[in-house]
Structures are given as C-alpha cells and as structure tokens.
Design an enzyme around this catalytic site. Structure first.
Site, PDB file in Angstrom:
ATOM      1  N   GLU A  43      20.861  36.324  44.643  1.00  0.00           N
ATOM      2  CA  GLU A  43      22.171  36.515  44.866  1.00  0.00           C
ATOM      3  C   GLU A  43      22.717  37.561  44.073  1.00  0.00           C
ATOM      4  OE1 GLU A  43      26.606  34.302  44.458  1.00  0.00           O
ATOM      5  OE2 GLU A  43      24.810  33.197  43.708  1.00  0.00           O
ATOM      6  N   ASP A  97      22.416  46.197  36.458  1.00  0.00           N
ATOM      7  CA  ASP A  97      23.108  46.919  37.554  1.00  0.00           C
ATOM      8  C   ASP A  97      22.489  46.640  38.847  1.00  0.00           C
ATOM      9  OD1 ASP A  97      24.368  48.799  39.063  1.00  0.00           O
ATOM     10  OD2 ASP A  97      25.092  49.888  37.358  1.00  0.00           O
ATOM     11  N   ASP A 119      33.125  42.685  44.699  1.00  0.00           N
ATOM     12  CA  ASP A 119      34.214  43.728  44.232  1.00  0.00           C
ATOM     13  C   ASP A 119      34.543  44.410  45.461  1.00  0.00           C
ATOM     14  OD1 ASP A 119      36.066  45.532  43.194  1.00  0.00           O
ATOM     15  OD2 ASP A 119      34.979  45.293  41.277  1.00  0.00           O
ATOM     16  N   ASP A 155      36.824  37.099  51.330  1.00  0.00           N
ATOM     17  CA  ASP A 155      38.329  36.740  51.752  1.00  0.00           C
ATOM     18  C   ASP A 155      38.926  37.986  52.157  1.00  0.00           C
ATOM     19  OD1 ASP A 155      38.548  37.421  49.171  1.00  0.00           O
ATOM     20  OD2 ASP A 155      40.699  36.327  49.479  1.00  0.00           O
ATOM     21  N   THR A 194      31.261  28.894  47.037  1.00  0.00           N
ATOM     22  CA  THR A 194      31.780  29.271  45.417  1.00  0.00           C
ATOM     23  C   THR A 194      32.720  28.943  44.978  1.00  0.00           C
ATOM     24  OG1 THR A 194      32.770  31.129  46.136  1.00  0.00           O
ATOM     25  CG2 THR A 194      30.164  31.100  46.336  1.00  0.00           C
ATOM     26  N   GLU A 195      33.090  29.232  43.536  1.00  0.00           N
ATOM     27  CA  GLU A 195      34.295  28.823  43.184  1.00  0.00           C
ATOM     28  C   GLU A 195      35.536  29.780  43.640  1.00  0.00           C
ATOM     29  OE1 GLU A 195      31.846  29.949  41.288  1.00  0.00           O
ATOM     30  OE2 GLU A 195      31.533  28.536  39.494  1.00  0.00           O
ATOM     31  N   GLU A 197      35.424  30.760  46.604  1.00  0.00           N
ATOM     32  CA  GLU A 197      35.518  30.317  48.251  1.00  0.00           C
ATOM     33  C   GLU A 197      36.681  29.184  48.097  1.00  0.00           C
ATOM     34  OE1 GLU A 197      33.150  29.200  51.914  1.00  0.00           O
ATOM     35  OE2 GLU A 197      31.921  29.948  50.031  1.00  0.00           O
TER      36      GLU A 197
END
Length: 227
Positions: A43, A97, A119, A155, A194-195, A197
């Site tokens: 991930e 990174d 991001d 989103d 996820t949090e 989401e």
C-alpha cells in the site's frame, strides 16, 4: 491535515520491529524478510495503517508492506500495530518516498498495489506527484508481477477523472471502475474501508474506485520497436 513533526516519532519508528530500516537492502529479497514465498502486496501512502492491517489479519497467506512518507503518520501505524496486531508477522512498514519504489522492490516482486485516498495535488504543476500519474504508473510497471494490478480509491472526483485518463494515456488495461463504490454490488464485495473512507462516505460523499494493470504485450511491443 497530516502532522509532520511529532517529537520522538523517528526514534519510535527506528525501534519498532514492524518497520524495515534501509529497505533498499531487501530489494529482490522480500521473501527473506517474511521467511516464506507468499505473494507480496503493498500500500503506497498507507496513512495510519488500518486498511493494511485489516487486510493482513484476513489474509495470513499474503505478505503486506505499507509505505508512508511522513514519520508522524507512520508513528500512528506503528502504535496501532504494536497495540492490536503485535502477534502478526505478515506485514511490515517502511518510511520512504514512493518515488523510490524501484530501489526497494524488484521487477515481478509485487503482485498488488493499493492506493487509498491519495493526496490529490490539485495544482496542475504538481500533476506528476499524483500517485496515479503516468510517471508513477511507470514506477509500478517496474515492480509489478505480470499477473499483478493496481487498486485505487478516492472521494475526489477530479483526481478520479485524472486517474482514468492516466490509465488510458499509459496504455494500461482498465479492468473495472465505478464512481460510487458502495452502491456497486460487484465491486463493493469484500471492500475494506479506510478511516478516510468511513469519514467521507458518512458525509454522503460517493467513493470512486478503479482496478487497472499494465498491458505487457503493448509494453513488449514498444520496447521491440525502440530497438
């Protein structure tokens, strides 16, 4: 907003058994890290790690590596892992990174890549920093197994539209996509939230998702024509 400076975060990360130090030393050797030859899923931009850890708990036959750039954010994942998942051995964490992925993973070493609520980098001049840009997709090609693919959720409708265009521009194969995941009976099966989401969907924001993979026949043909 992500916190970037939490006192003691780097020290706590350095002491955690879950965090891989000098990950470039394990390029091509991740089977040695996990002491098995299970598939490797990663991930990129894992945040606090809930998604990754829930996946690891449900799938002990798969190895997971979470990648996060910021120490303060990775610290939250370390704390969660040590509190709730301390007995699990099929996931590890890296502070790095994502532009350096090919220095850490070898070609064919990764079977799946998850990108969750990345991001959006909304300014046009920052487009290449988006994790679904053609520049990052080229990096994914450099580490993915030929049977592997990328799953992306967001989103942000503008970022999703950009991502769909990137898939097309790069010549990848789009296996599935939806602008409203939670109302898609097929793509929502087995979805782990996820949090972000949970927060966004509770506010009434539809969640977008795509699944895409490189077209290896096209890639090989382009390399042959370039000779």
């Amino acid at each position: 907003m992500r916190l970037r400076n939490v006192p003691g975060s780097r020290e706590a990360i350095a002491e955690s058994r879950f965090v891989i130090q000098k990950p470039e030393e394990y390029r091509g050797k991740w089977k040695e890290v996990f002491v098995n030859d299970h598939p490797l899923h990663i991930e990129v931009g894992m945040g606090k790690g809930r998604f990754l850890m829930d996946l690891a708990a449900q799938n002990p036959e798969i190895n997971y590596v979470g990648i996060e750039m910021y120490s303060s954010v990775l610290l939250r994942a370390v704390q969660k892992a040590e509190q709730d998942f301390n007995e699990m051995s099929n996931f590890r964490l890296i502070r790095m990174d994502a532009r350096d992925l090919m220095a850490v993973f070898e070609k064919d070493e990764v079977q799946r890549i998850y990108l969750n609520f990345s991001d959006p980098w909304p300014k046009d001049r920052h487009a290449k920093r988006r994790l679904t840009s053609v520049q990052f997709m080229a990096r994914y090609e450099g580490i993915l197994d030929e049977a592997g693919w990328v799953e992306f959720k967001t989103d942000n409708k503008d970022l999703f539209a950009f991502s769909l265009e990137s898939v097309k521009e790069k010549g990848w194969i789009l296996d599935a996509s939806t602008w409203d995941l939670h109302h898609n009976e097929v793509m929502n099966v087995g979805n782990i939230m996820t949090e972000y989401e949970e927060r966004f969907s509770s506010q009434g924001n539809p969640i977008c998702k795509l699944i895409a993979r490189p077209d290896w026949n096209l890639i090989r043909a382009e390399k042959e024509n370039a000779k």
